[in-house]
Design an enzyme around this catalytic site. Sequence first.
Site, mmCIF file in Angstrom:
data_model
loop_
_atom_site.group_PDB
_atom_site.id
_atom_site.type_symbol
_atom_site.label_atom_id
_atom_site.label_comp_id
_atom_site.label_asym_id
_atom_site.label_seq_id
_atom_site.Cartn_x
_atom_site.Cartn_y
_atom_site.Cartn_z
ATOM 1 N N THR A 1 -5.438 -11.812 4.172
ATOM 2 C CA THR A 1 -6.726 -11.241 3.138
ATOM 3 C C THR A 1 -7.784 -12.008 3.041
ATOM 4 O OG1 THR A 1 -5.329 -11.784 1.206
ATOM 5 C CG2 THR A 1 -5.024 -9.626 2.169
ATOM 6 N N GLY B 1 -3.821 -5.368 -3.607
ATOM 7 C CA GLY B 1 -4.743 -4.475 -3.983
ATOM 8 C C GLY B 1 -4.009 -3.067 -4.576
ATOM 9 N N HIS B 2 -4.050 -2.961 -5.922
ATOM 10 C CA HIS B 2 -3.195 -1.869 -6.331
ATOM 11 C C HIS B 2 -4.152 -0.811 -6.993
ATOM 12 C CE1 HIS B 2 0.674 -4.332 -6.710
ATOM 13 N NE2 HIS B 2 0.271 -4.042 -5.645
ATOM 14 N N ARG C 1 -10.447 -3.200 5.146
ATOM 15 C CA ARG C 1 -10.098 -2.827 6.520
ATOM 16 C C ARG C 1 -9.316 -1.588 6.715
ATOM 17 N NH1 ARG C 1 -6.329 -8.255 7.865
ATOM 18 N NH2 ARG C 1 -5.948 -7.637 5.545
ATOM 19 N N THR D 1 -7.735 -1.755 0.011
ATOM 20 C CA THR D 1 -8.174 -1.903 -1.352
ATOM 21 C C THR D 1 -9.092 -3.187 -1.743
ATOM 22 O OG1 THR D 1 -6.315 -0.820 -2.075
ATOM 23 C CG2 THR D 1 -7.860 -1.747 -3.922
ATOM 24 N N ARG E 1 3.595 -29.681 -4.267
ATOM 25 C CA ARG E 1 3.745 -30.049 -5.301
ATOM 26 C C ARG E 1 2.318 -30.827 -5.742
ATOM 27 N NH1 ARG E 1 8.922 -32.151 -3.584
ATOM 28 N NH2 ARG E 1 8.038 -31.217 -1.832
ATOM 29 N N ASP F 1 0.879 -1.245 0.016
ATOM 30 C CA ASP F 1 -0.048 0.107 0.156
ATOM 31 C C ASP F 1 0.933 1.344 0.012
ATOM 32 O OD1 ASP F 1 -2.246 -1.736 0.282
ATOM 33 O OD2 ASP F 1 -1.842 -1.808 2.196
HETATM 34 P P1 IMP Z 1 -1.798 -13.013 3.201
HETATM 35 O O1 IMP Z 1 -0.874 -12.307 2.132
HETATM 36 O O2 IMP Z 1 -3.502 -12.699 2.708
HETATM 37 O O3 IMP Z 1 -1.585 -14.208 3.453
HETATM 38 O O4 IMP Z 1 -1.903 -11.941 4.365
HETATM 39 C C1 IMP Z 1 -0.577 -11.649 5.250
HETATM 40 C C2 IMP Z 1 -0.504 -10.363 5.787
HETATM 41 O O5 IMP Z 1 -0.021 -9.809 4.613
HETATM 42 C C3 IMP Z 1 -1.504 -9.759 6.465
HETATM 43 O O6 IMP Z 1 -1.060 -8.822 7.439
HETATM 44 C C4 IMP Z 1 -2.274 -8.970 5.092
HETATM 45 O O7 IMP Z 1 -2.946 -7.866 5.537
HETATM 46 C C5 IMP Z 1 -0.630 -8.426 4.469
HETATM 47 N N1 IMP Z 1 -0.942 -8.224 3.228
HETATM 48 C C6 IMP Z 1 -0.904 -8.988 2.074
HETATM 49 N N2 IMP Z 1 -0.994 -8.643 1.004
HETATM 50 C C7 IMP Z 1 -1.053 -7.100 0.968
HETATM 51 C C8 IMP Z 1 -1.143 -6.071 0.296
HETATM 52 O O8 IMP Z 1 -1.007 -6.112 -1.005
HETATM 53 N N3 IMP Z 1 -0.942 -4.992 0.983
HETATM 54 C C9 IMP Z 1 -1.045 -4.627 2.198
HETATM 55 N N4 IMP Z 1 -0.903 -5.714 2.946
HETATM 56 C C10 IMP Z 1 -0.752 -6.848 2.438
HETATM 57 MG MG MG Z 2 -2.887 -2.266 -1.616
#
Ligand code: IMP
Ligand code: MG
Length: 349
Positions: free
Chosen positions: A142, A61-62, A267, A263, A156, A32
């Site tokens: 997420t 989320g971009h 949250r 995004t 695998r 972010d």
């Molecule tokens: P996961 O990647 O969904 O397994 O989440 C693991 C941690 O990484 C959590 O704290 C998420 O909120 C954070 N996270 C995963 N992807 C992003 C992102 O693109 N932006 C910000 N936080 C992320």
């Molecule tokens: Mg993001």
Amino acid sequence: MAICKKLMLLFSPIAKVIHMGKDIVIGGQYGDEGKGKIISYLAIHDKPEVIARGGVGPNAGHEVWYKGQRFGMRMLSCGFVYEGARVLIGAGVSVNPEVFLKEVEMTKTENRIGVDKRCTIITKENIERDSASSNSAKIGTTKTGCGPAVSDRVNRVAKLAAEEPLLAKYITDVPKEVNAAKTALIEGSQGFMLSVLYGTYPYVTSKDTSASSIAADVGLGPKNVDEVIMVIKSYTTRVGAGHLPGEIQREEAEQLKFQEFGTVTGRPRRTSKELHWDDLKLAAMINGATQIALTKLDVKFPTVAGKRNYSDLTGESKSFVENIEKQLGVPVTLIGTGKDAEDIIDRRR
Ligand code: IMP
Ligand code: MG
């Protein structure tokens, strides 16, 4: 005065013109940072032949604002806004076919999109496992199934994109395309502090997020990378659990206009006013950052909103930028001054 300016340019670390080659954009904090905006700006102005996404998957989320419209991208690169480029998803990315197809439709990119045949497919079961797991809840994932899909790949037992009928017409060989192109823009996802290797383990995502891994995700060898652009935001935010030095209360974040929302998950993001120098120095080193893109300078210093020339910045905001260069030893080449892709000070030219 004019001579003085010229002299300053001569001695500035970014006086040289930087031409596009194979450039990687990664996040230097907790995700972010505003990678989406930087990617879309670079895509439009540098006009790469191919734009490829690396990183984890649709947990990202971009956000990109383009022609007054907001796009929240989870699978495709925000670089889609440049219509002359192929838009690819690298082998290292886990793909949710439904999210992918929705974004292809939304961005009208059907005739220039490609997914590497080796991508891991995220199944319904992966999403259920991510949603039901007490460990995922502890970390605050997420719930997009990325972690379970990566673990299936490691075990695998994962399904690959080549076996997914919904993706049949988009399947390609991304490493071949990326290496054959003269210019490529590679989009990383998440941020350095969420790396499973270097971040705040176990409060991290399921893969390494550094530039080397992003290069591998799209099949680019380490000697074939030209620029590594590390994006950092003018303050620090984090979603999900884990340490955040200097965290402030939501009321204060709202007053400062720093409060953001996720995004993907919606949250509220946690906020720290600070830049964490030890973390950023490590990030600059391990990513091999050659440029810094600094985002949301206008949120920190409202007087810089919409500015497109460095000389129009106030002394206070310039000192902030120059301190980053001093601390990290890397030039700040791009500065975000507003939400539109064009609200950027580009010091490369
Ligand atoms: P996961 O990647 O969904 O397994 O989440 C693991 C941690 O990484 C959590 O704290 C998420 O909120 C954070 N996270 C995963 N992807 C992003 C992102 O693109 N932006 C910000 N936080 C992320
Ligand atoms: Mg993001």
